[in-house]
Design a protein around this motif. Structure first.
Motif, mmCIF file in Angstrom:
data_model
loop_
_atom_site.group_PDB
_atom_site.id
_atom_site.type_symbol
_atom_site.label_atom_id
_atom_site.label_comp_id
_atom_site.label_asym_id
_atom_site.label_seq_id
_atom_site.Cartn_x
_atom_site.Cartn_y
_atom_site.Cartn_z
ATOM 1 N N LEU A 199 -9.172 -0.985 0.443
ATOM 2 C CA LEU A 199 -8.766 -1.420 -0.889
ATOM 3 C C LEU A 199 -7.516 -2.287 -0.831
ATOM 4 C CD1 LEU A 199 -9.245 2.044 -2.621
ATOM 5 C CD2 LEU A 199 -10.775 0.063 -2.807
ATOM 6 N N ILE A 200 -7.287 -3.020 -1.905
ATOM 7 C CA ILE A 200 -6.105 -3.892 -1.983
ATOM 8 C C ILE A 200 -4.836 -3.093 -1.708
ATOM 9 C CG2 ILE A 200 -4.684 -5.239 -3.569
ATOM 10 C CD1 ILE A 200 -7.298 -6.133 -4.935
ATOM 11 N N GLU A 201 -4.766 -1.886 -2.232
ATOM 12 C CA GLU A 201 -3.561 -1.064 -2.074
ATOM 13 C C GLU A 201 -3.342 -0.611 -0.634
ATOM 14 O OE1 GLU A 201 -5.089 -0.344 -6.290
ATOM 15 O OE2 GLU A 201 -5.940 -0.611 -4.285
ATOM 16 N N GLU A 202 -4.329 -0.828 0.228
ATOM 17 C CA GLU A 202 -4.246 -0.343 1.609
ATOM 18 C C GLU A 202 -3.971 -1.468 2.606
ATOM 19 O OE1 GLU A 202 -7.142 3.421 1.852
ATOM 20 O OE2 GLU A 202 -8.212 1.573 1.387
ATOM 21 N N LEU A 203 -3.495 -2.581 2.159
ATOM 22 C CA LEU A 203 -3.257 -3.722 3.042
ATOM 23 C C LEU A 203 -2.254 -3.421 4.142
ATOM 24 C CD1 LEU A 203 -3.250 -6.764 0.602
ATOM 25 C CD2 LEU A 203 -4.834 -6.344 2.476
ATOM 26 N N ASP A 204 -1.440 -2.403 3.929
ATOM 27 C CA ASP A 204 -0.410 -2.096 4.932
ATOM 28 C C ASP A 204 -0.903 -1.152 6.015
ATOM 29 O OD1 ASP A 204 -0.678 0.068 3.267
ATOM 30 O OD2 ASP A 204 1.458 0.537 3.200
ATOM 31 N N LYS A 218 -11.028 -5.454 -3.869
ATOM 32 C CA LYS A 218 -11.196 -4.418 -4.875
ATOM 33 C C LYS A 218 -10.009 -3.459 -4.862
ATOM 34 C CE LYS A 218 -15.290 -5.850 -6.105
ATOM 35 N NZ LYS A 218 -15.531 -6.446 -7.443
ATOM 36 N N SER A 219 -9.668 -2.974 -6.043
ATOM 37 C CA SER A 219 -8.546 -2.050 -6.168
ATOM 38 C C SER A 219 -9.037 -0.623 -6.348
ATOM 39 C CB SER A 219 -7.686 -2.440 -7.378
ATOM 40 O OG SER A 219 -8.410 -2.195 -8.585
ATOM 41 N N PHE A 220 -8.128 0.318 -6.182
ATOM 42 C CA PHE A 220 -8.471 1.723 -6.353
ATOM 43 C C PHE A 220 -8.999 1.989 -7.751
ATOM 44 C CE2 PHE A 220 -7.281 6.044 -7.647
ATOM 45 C CZ PHE A 220 -7.957 6.787 -6.698
ATOM 46 N N TYR A 223 -12.664 1.636 -8.060
ATOM 47 C CA TYR A 223 -13.539 2.498 -7.275
ATOM 48 C C TYR A 223 -13.094 3.951 -7.242
ATOM 49 C CZ TYR A 223 -16.137 -1.519 -5.560
ATOM 50 O OH TYR A 223 -16.933 -2.625 -5.477
ATOM 51 N N LYS A 224 -12.237 4.350 -8.154
ATOM 52 C CA LYS A 224 -11.758 5.727 -8.088
ATOM 53 C C LYS A 224 -12.847 6.752 -8.387
ATOM 54 C CE LYS A 224 -9.589 5.520 -12.705
ATOM 55 N NZ LYS A 224 -8.291 5.700 -13.416
ATOM 56 N N THR A 225 -13.959 6.304 -8.962
ATOM 57 C CA THR A 225 -15.088 7.222 -9.178
ATOM 58 C C THR A 225 -15.680 7.705 -7.855
ATOM 59 O OG1 THR A 225 -16.543 5.297 -9.386
ATOM 60 C CG2 THR A 225 -15.749 6.300 -11.423
ATOM 61 N N HIS A 226 -15.307 7.073 -6.759
ATOM 62 C CA HIS A 226 -15.761 7.515 -5.440
ATOM 63 C C HIS A 226 -14.913 8.663 -4.899
ATOM 64 C CE1 HIS A 226 -17.796 3.704 -5.746
ATOM 65 N NE2 HIS A 226 -18.388 3.882 -4.584
ATOM 66 N N TYR A 227 -13.773 8.926 -5.515
ATOM 67 C CA TYR A 227 -12.822 9.871 -4.949
ATOM 68 C C TYR A 227 -12.513 11.066 -5.839
ATOM 69 C CZ TYR A 227 -12.308 5.834 -1.965
ATOM 70 O OH TYR A 227 -12.577 4.781 -1.110
ATOM 71 N N TRP A 237 -2.178 11.635 -11.738
ATOM 72 C CA TRP A 237 -2.040 11.687 -10.279
ATOM 73 C C TRP A 237 -3.164 10.960 -9.552
ATOM 74 C CZ3 TRP A 237 -6.164 14.091 -7.934
ATOM 75 C CH2 TRP A 237 -6.929 14.959 -8.735
ATOM 76 N N VAL A 238 -4.199 10.542 -10.273
ATOM 77 C CA VAL A 238 -5.334 9.861 -9.641
ATOM 78 C C VAL A 238 -4.963 8.397 -9.418
ATOM 79 C CG1 VAL A 238 -7.774 9.275 -9.820
ATOM 80 C CG2 VAL A 238 -6.956 11.475 -10.682
ATOM 81 N N GLN A 239 -4.314 8.160 -8.299
ATOM 82 C CA GLN A 239 -3.850 6.837 -7.899
ATOM 83 C C GLN A 239 -4.193 6.618 -6.425
ATOM 84 O OE1 GLN A 239 0.334 6.396 -8.877
ATOM 85 N NE2 GLN A 239 0.092 7.560 -10.769
ATOM 86 N N ALA A 240 -3.985 5.401 -5.962
ATOM 87 C CA ALA A 240 -4.328 5.066 -4.576
ATOM 88 C C ALA A 240 -3.586 5.937 -3.574
ATOM 89 C CB ALA A 240 -4.043 3.590 -4.311
ATOM 90 N N SER A 241 -2.464 6.495 -3.970
ATOM 91 C CA SER A 241 -1.683 7.324 -3.056
ATOM 92 C C SER A 241 -2.419 8.580 -2.627
ATOM 93 C CB SER A 241 -0.347 7.710 -3.697
ATOM 94 O OG SER A 241 -0.552 8.390 -4.920
ATOM 95 N N ILE A 242 -3.475 8.992 -3.344
ATOM 96 C CA ILE A 242 -4.219 10.181 -2.907
ATOM 97 C C ILE A 242 -5.007 9.886 -1.630
ATOM 98 C CG2 ILE A 242 -4.391 11.017 -5.284
ATOM 99 C CD1 ILE A 242 -7.388 10.362 -5.184
ATOM 100 N N LEU A 243 -5.096 8.610 -1.244
ATOM 101 C CA LEU A 243 -5.770 8.238 -0.005
ATOM 102 C C LEU A 243 -4.803 8.201 1.183
ATOM 103 C CD1 LEU A 243 -8.097 5.376 -1.312
ATOM 104 C CD2 LEU A 243 -8.481 7.845 -1.309
ATOM 105 N N THR A 244 -3.596 8.649 0.967
ATOM 106 C CA THR A 244 -2.596 8.729 2.035
ATOM 107 C C THR A 244 -2.340 10.205 2.358
ATOM 108 O OG1 THR A 244 -0.629 8.884 0.611
ATOM 109 C CG2 THR A 244 -1.536 6.667 1.044
ATOM 110 N N LYS A 245 -1.433 10.447 3.283
ATOM 111 C CA LYS A 245 -1.047 11.817 3.613
ATOM 112 C C LYS A 245 0.044 12.350 2.699
ATOM 113 C CE LYS A 245 -2.236 11.948 8.568
ATOM 114 N NZ LYS A 245 -2.973 10.681 8.676
ATOM 115 N N ALA A 246 0.545 11.524 1.807
ATOM 116 C CA ALA A 246 1.619 11.940 0.914
ATOM 117 C C ALA A 246 1.128 13.044 -0.016
ATOM 118 C CB ALA A 246 2.109 10.750 0.090
#
Length: 265
Positions: A199-204, A218-220, A223-227, A237-246
């Motif tokens: 996703l765009i938010e994961e470019l790093d 595509k942004s989170f 496609y957040k319906t996938h998660y 709290w349903v943001q792209a950060s849930i795809l990290t270890k944070a």
């Protein structure tokens, strides 16, 4: 549990709502991994979990493939995510506390990583001597995808679980393997798995080039319906950060809202 490419696909029974049994503990997914939840997988699945890495005979692999194919419960317990399963009403979707604890508890995470490798092997996928993830049993992979198509939904759950439990890079690596096989010709990847792509938010992500030859578009939010399940989509709290270890941090109001939905799920 599960996810799909569009709201229409979200209606797939893997991602539907369901009547479930009352919880026998506050954290059933954690307790299951700790061996203290009263539910147990069937004996054959438990046997494979302990011994599959020792198999070196084809009859052993055939039994492994057959037992995991026919069992209807292990996926939801071994690969929890933010979806309540319609197939397995004895299982429970992750709570926020459980998700954070899975990532923080090294013992549980090691078990989880072993289970990731087990399901990949069921699909005919494993690492070679150079630690490259690839298809090592083409016949099994094709059978899982094209003959027993319910495995497409299982794979969706599997990817979503890895993504929200701190193993997003493993999920993207796995996606690349199946993407290389599922060409544009059969459209399976595009219809079932494309929404899990980088996703765009994961470019790093440090290994971005490994997972995507194209810059993500595509942004989170798209496609957040996938998660997360549909009733959670508007939670703060349903943001792209849930795809990290944070850790997922929520205020008391959001936590209470989530708990109410957990009970109603």
């Amino acid at each position: 549990m599960g996810m799909c490419e569009s709201r229409e696909e979200i209606k797939d029974v893997q991602f539907g709502r369901s009547t479930i049994q009352p919880k026998m503990s506050e954290n059933p997914n954690l307790d299951f991994y700790r061996g203290i939840y009263p539910f147990q997988l069937n004996n054959q699945i438990q046997f494979h979990m302990k011994h599959w890495k020792t198999y070196n005979q084809q009859y052993q692999w055939n039994k492994f493939y057959s037992d995991l194919e026919s069992d209807k419960q292990f996926m939801q317990w071994l690969y929890p995510n933010f979806f309540q399963s319609f197939f397995n009403t004895t299982s429970f979707r992750l709570s926020i506390k459980e998700r954070n604890s899975f990532i923080e508890d090294q013992s549980i995470m090691q078990q989880y990583l072993d289970n990731i490798r087990m399901f990949q092997r069921f699909l005919g996928i494993a690492r070679n001597d150079n630690q490259e993830l690839l298809i090592i049993d083409q016949q099994q992979f094709d059978q899982c995808i094209y003959s027993y198509t319910q495995n497409q939904v299982r794979i969706q759950r599997f990817i979503s679980s890895m993504s929200v439990l701190g193993q997003r890079e493993l999920a993207l690596e796995f996606l690349q393997v199946i993407k290389n096989k599922l060409t544009k010709k059969n459209k399976i990847y595009q219809s079932k798995f494309q929404g899990f792509d980088l996703l765009i938010e994961e470019l790093d992500l440090s290994a971005q080039s490994l997972y995507s030859k194209k810059k993500p578009t595509k942004s989170f939010g798209e496609y957040k319906t996938h998660y997360v399940q549909e009733d959670l989509l508007n939670e703060s709290w349903v943001q792209a950060s849930i795809l990290t270890k944070a850790p997922i941090i929520v205020n008391q109001k959001s936590l209470e809202s989530f708990l109410v939905k957990q009970e109603a799920c």
